[in-house]
Design a protein around this motif. Structure first.
Motif, PDB file in Angstrom:
ATOM      1  N   THR A 206     -33.871  -9.152  -6.440  1.00  0.00           N
ATOM      2  CA  THR A 206     -33.332  -8.434  -5.274  1.00  0.00           C
ATOM      3  C   THR A 206     -34.286  -8.549  -4.093  1.00  0.00           C
ATOM      4  OG1 THR A 206     -32.453  -6.845  -6.883  1.00  0.00           O
ATOM      5  CG2 THR A 206     -32.263  -6.266  -4.547  1.00  0.00           C
ATOM      6  N   ALA A 207     -35.584  -8.371  -4.371  1.00  0.00           N
ATOM      7  CA  ALA A 207     -36.593  -8.517  -3.317  1.00  0.00           C
ATOM      8  C   ALA A 207     -36.643  -9.952  -2.807  1.00  0.00           C
ATOM      9  CB  ALA A 207     -37.961  -8.085  -3.833  1.00  0.00           C
ATOM     10  N   GLU A 208     -36.533 -10.926  -3.728  1.00  0.00           N
ATOM     11  CA  GLU A 208     -36.530 -12.332  -3.327  1.00  0.00           C
ATOM     12  C   GLU A 208     -35.323 -12.635  -2.429  1.00  0.00           C
ATOM     13  OE1 GLU A 208     -38.799 -14.528  -3.893  1.00  0.00           O
ATOM     14  OE2 GLU A 208     -39.931 -13.918  -5.655  1.00  0.00           O
ATOM     15  N   GLY A 209     -34.172 -12.013  -2.746  1.00  0.00           N
ATOM     16  CA  GLY A 209     -32.992 -12.204  -1.914  1.00  0.00           C
ATOM     17  C   GLY A 209     -33.197 -11.665  -0.509  1.00  0.00           C
ATOM     18  N   TYR A 210     -33.866 -10.508  -0.399  1.00  0.00           N
ATOM     19  CA  TYR A 210     -34.167  -9.953   0.923  1.00  0.00           C
ATOM     20  C   TYR A 210     -35.106 -10.886   1.689  1.00  0.00           C
ATOM     21  CZ  TYR A 210     -36.329  -7.127   4.536  1.00  0.00           C
ATOM     22  OH  TYR A 210     -36.820  -6.686   5.739  1.00  0.00           O
ATOM     23  N   PHE A 211     -36.107 -11.427   1.007  1.00  0.00           N
ATOM     24  CA  PHE A 211     -37.047 -12.343   1.667  1.00  0.00           C
ATOM     25  C   PHE A 211     -36.341 -13.613   2.135  1.00  0.00           C
ATOM     26  CE2 PHE A 211     -40.756 -10.418  -0.894  1.00  0.00           C
ATOM     27  CZ  PHE A 211     -41.059  -9.556   0.141  1.00  0.00           C
ATOM     28  N   CYS A 212     -35.373 -14.098   1.366  1.00  0.00           N
ATOM     29  CA  CYS A 212     -34.605 -15.285   1.778  1.00  0.00           C
ATOM     30  C   CYS A 212     -33.875 -15.009   3.089  1.00  0.00           C
ATOM     31  CB  CYS A 212     -33.601 -15.667   0.700  1.00  0.00           C
ATOM     32  SG  CYS A 212     -34.345 -16.477  -0.733  1.00  0.00           S
ATOM     33  N   LEU A 213     -33.251 -13.825   3.184  1.00  0.00           N
ATOM     34  CA  LEU A 213     -32.543 -13.448   4.402  1.00  0.00           C
ATOM     35  C   LEU A 213     -33.504 -13.350   5.585  1.00  0.00           C
ATOM     36  CD1 LEU A 213     -29.621 -12.659   5.189  1.00  0.00           C
ATOM     37  CD2 LEU A 213     -30.286 -10.279   4.832  1.00  0.00           C
ATOM     38  N   LEU A 214     -34.661 -12.725   5.346  1.00  0.00           N
ATOM     39  CA  LEU A 214     -35.684 -12.583   6.392  1.00  0.00           C
ATOM     40  C   LEU A 214     -36.165 -13.948   6.880  1.00  0.00           C
ATOM     41  CD1 LEU A 214     -37.817 -10.873   7.994  1.00  0.00           C
ATOM     42  CD2 LEU A 214     -39.258 -11.028   5.951  1.00  0.00           C
ATOM     43  N   LYS A 215     -36.476 -14.848   5.949  1.00  0.00           N
ATOM     44  CA  LYS A 215     -37.033 -16.146   6.341  1.00  0.00           C
ATOM     45  C   LYS A 215     -35.985 -17.045   6.987  1.00  0.00           C
ATOM     46  CE  LYS A 215     -41.057 -16.360   3.356  1.00  0.00           C
ATOM     47  NZ  LYS A 215     -41.836 -17.173   2.400  1.00  0.00           N
ATOM     48  N   ARG A 216     -34.725 -16.948   6.549  1.00  0.00           N
ATOM     49  CA  ARG A 216     -33.677 -17.733   7.203  1.00  0.00           C
ATOM     50  C   ARG A 216     -33.524 -17.283   8.652  1.00  0.00           C
ATOM     51  NH1 ARG A 216     -33.810 -22.120   6.179  1.00  0.00           N
ATOM     52  NH2 ARG A 216     -35.706 -21.485   5.115  1.00  0.00           N
ATOM     53  N   GLY A 217     -33.663 -15.980   8.880  1.00  0.00           N
ATOM     54  CA  GLY A 217     -33.576 -15.482  10.251  1.00  0.00           C
ATOM     55  C   GLY A 217     -34.741 -15.937  11.100  1.00  0.00           C
ATOM     56  N   ILE A 218     -35.950 -15.863  10.542  1.00  0.00           N
ATOM     57  CA  ILE A 218     -37.145 -16.246  11.306  1.00  0.00           C
ATOM     58  C   ILE A 218     -37.185 -17.750  11.550  1.00  0.00           C
ATOM     59  CG2 ILE A 218     -39.665 -16.406  11.180  1.00  0.00           C
ATOM     60  CD1 ILE A 218     -39.653 -13.640   9.866  1.00  0.00           C
ATOM     61  N   ILE A 219     -36.883 -18.530  10.509  1.00  0.00           N
ATOM     62  CA  ILE A 219     -36.961 -19.997  10.650  1.00  0.00           C
ATOM     63  C   ILE A 219     -35.760 -20.541  11.426  1.00  0.00           C
ATOM     64  CG2 ILE A 219     -36.937 -22.179   9.378  1.00  0.00           C
ATOM     65  CD1 ILE A 219     -38.428 -20.666   7.106  1.00  0.00           C
ATOM     66  N   GLY A 220     -34.555 -20.042  11.114  1.00  0.00           N
ATOM     67  CA  GLY A 220     -33.350 -20.618  11.702  1.00  0.00           C
ATOM     68  C   GLY A 220     -32.943 -20.038  13.032  1.00  0.00           C
ATOM     69  N   THR A 221     -33.265 -18.760  13.280  1.00  0.00           N
ATOM     70  CA  THR A 221     -32.831 -18.110  14.519  1.00  0.00           C
ATOM     71  C   THR A 221     -33.972 -17.930  15.501  1.00  0.00           C
ATOM     72  OG1 THR A 221     -31.073 -16.931  13.335  1.00  0.00           O
ATOM     73  CG2 THR A 221     -31.717 -16.056  15.493  1.00  0.00           C
ATOM     74  N   TYR A 222     -35.070 -17.340  15.042  1.00  0.00           N
ATOM     75  CA  TYR A 222     -36.176 -17.018  15.950  1.00  0.00           C
ATOM     76  C   TYR A 222     -37.218 -18.131  16.046  1.00  0.00           C
ATOM     77  CZ  TYR A 222     -34.087 -12.414  15.803  1.00  0.00           C
ATOM     78  OH  TYR A 222     -33.196 -11.370  15.906  1.00  0.00           O
ATOM     79  N   HIS A 223     -37.308 -18.986  15.028  1.00  0.00           N
ATOM     80  CA  HIS A 223     -38.183 -20.167  15.006  1.00  0.00           C
ATOM     81  C   HIS A 223     -39.677 -19.827  14.974  1.00  0.00           C
ATOM     82  CE1 HIS A 223     -34.554 -22.346  15.513  1.00  0.00           C
ATOM     83  NE2 HIS A 223     -34.394 -22.035  16.792  1.00  0.00           N
ATOM     84  N   HIS A 224     -40.117 -18.932  15.852  1.00  0.00           N
ATOM     85  CA  HIS A 224     -41.534 -18.562  15.863  1.00  0.00           C
ATOM     86  C   HIS A 224     -41.641 -17.066  16.134  1.00  0.00           C
ATOM     87  CE1 HIS A 224     -45.840 -18.593  16.620  1.00  0.00           C
ATOM     88  NE2 HIS A 224     -45.596 -17.884  17.693  1.00  0.00           N
ATOM     89  N   VAL A 225     -42.381 -16.376  15.282  1.00  0.00           N
ATOM     90  CA  VAL A 225     -42.593 -14.936  15.443  1.00  0.00           C
ATOM     91  C   VAL A 225     -44.093 -14.686  15.453  1.00  0.00           C
ATOM     92  CG1 VAL A 225     -42.306 -12.672  14.377  1.00  0.00           C
ATOM     93  CG2 VAL A 225     -40.410 -14.293  14.369  1.00  0.00           C
ATOM     94  N   GLY A 226     -44.606 -14.146  16.551  1.00  0.00           N
ATOM     95  CA  GLY A 226     -46.036 -13.834  16.631  1.00  0.00           C
ATOM     96  C   GLY A 226     -46.387 -12.673  15.712  1.00  0.00           C
ATOM     97  N   SER A 227     -47.522 -12.750  15.046  1.00  0.00           N
ATOM     98  CA  SER A 227     -47.919 -11.705  14.096  1.00  0.00           C
ATOM     99  C   SER A 227     -48.000 -10.309  14.728  1.00  0.00           C
ATOM    100  CB  SER A 227     -49.242 -12.074  13.413  1.00  0.00           C
ATOM    101  OG  SER A 227     -50.251 -12.322  14.367  1.00  0.00           O
ATOM    102  N   PRO A 228     -48.396 -10.147  16.026  1.00  0.00           N
ATOM    103  CA  PRO A 228     -48.411  -8.791  16.594  1.00  0.00           C
ATOM    104  C   PRO A 228     -47.017  -8.171  16.726  1.00  0.00           C
ATOM    105  CG  PRO A 228     -49.766 -10.287  17.906  1.00  0.00           C
ATOM    106  CD  PRO A 228     -48.957 -11.132  16.982  1.00  0.00           C
TER     107      PRO A 228
END
Length: 267
Positions: A206-228
């Motif tokens: 379940t946690a892995e599924g949430y991480f997949c959703l998070l990373k698809r959003g960051i990689i596919g939609t936002y592309h780059h997210v600054g750590s701050p």
């Protein structure tokens, strides 16, 4: 039940029209101070029309993997800087500070790594990446956090603060989680290094599924997210995940209700 002065809580309020404009303001009949209906919300002192604010909130709530500032800039006809700042103010409002009750039932705890340009090493030990730790209830809610380092002290501190002691914890077989069985109702592990992913009810899928959703959003939609800024993106994905069982319209309304008292300034 009518306007209330944000300065003195008085209910004796007058409505004024600003000369030469269509703008209307409210004035307190007790302390004599003026205020607008957006005071104390993320919309305060914004020159962007409320229609565009509400459209942005709906787009962020209805898009499963988020919506980039460039897309908002093109759709709404505002500058990229304004779109970027609006989205961050909305994410800041989505941060669920009212979520004070602890997670319970069966809770999965897992960590992942976001960002970084160095290729090669993945997972624990990866360079230039920000660790993200998540606690996910089975068929329930999620809470995710950025952590400076993946250590037993950092992870256990979050678990003790956010998880009820009657909970059954599910984690990977990682030394940082050792000893939790003495503090909670149960603690089961799976050993990913030995290709073990499910054993009975023990898994962190379940946690892995949430991480997949998070990373698809960051990689596919936002592309780059600054750590701050990463913690605000986590607030956005947490909010959508926790409200996943309601309609887009109700989710947008819930986000609007969270806009009070959470104004984020550009500096």
């Amino acid at each position: 039940s009518g306007p209330i002065c944000p300065h003195c809580d008085a209910t004796k309020i007058y409505r004024l029209e600003v000369a030469g404009t269509k703008r209307r303001v409210l004035k307190c009949g007790v302390c004599r101070k003026q205020f607008s209906i957006t005071v104390g919300t993320i919309f305060e002192d914004s020159h962007i029309p409320l229609t565009k604010w509400l459209t942005t909130i709906h787009l962020l709530c209805a898009s499963k993997k988020g919506m980039s500032a460039h897309q908002l800039h093109r759709m709404l006809g505002i500058t990229y800087k304004s779109a970027w700042f609006m989205a961050h103010r909305i994410r800041h409002a989505m941060r669920q500070t009212a979520f004070t009750d602890k997670l319970e039932g069966i809770v999965e705890a897992d960590e992942t790594y976001v960002g970084g340009k160095t290729h090669g090493i993945t997972g624990r030990g990866a360079a230039n990446k920000t660790p993200v730790f998540a606690l996910v209830e089975r068929k329930g809610r999620v809470r995710s956090f950025t952590v400076p380092r993946v250590t037993a002290k950092n992870l256990k501190t979050i678990i003790r603060e956010k998880v009820d002691r009657g909970t059954h914890l599910m984690t990977e077989k990682f030394s940082a989680y050792r000893g939790l069985s003495k503090e909670f109702a149960g603690h089961e592990t799976v050993d990913h290094s030995a290709k073990e992913y499910v054993r009975g009810r023990a898994h962190v899928n379940t946690a892995e599924g949430y991480f997949c959703l998070l990373k698809r959003g960051i990689i596919g939609t936002y592309h780059h997210v600054g750590s701050p800024h990463l913690h605000r993106y986590l607030a956005e994905f947490d909010f959508r995940y926790n409200a996943r069982k309601i309609t887009d319209g109700l989710r947008s309304l819930l986000a609007v209700q969270l806009t009070e008292g959470k104004r984020l300034q550009y500096r």
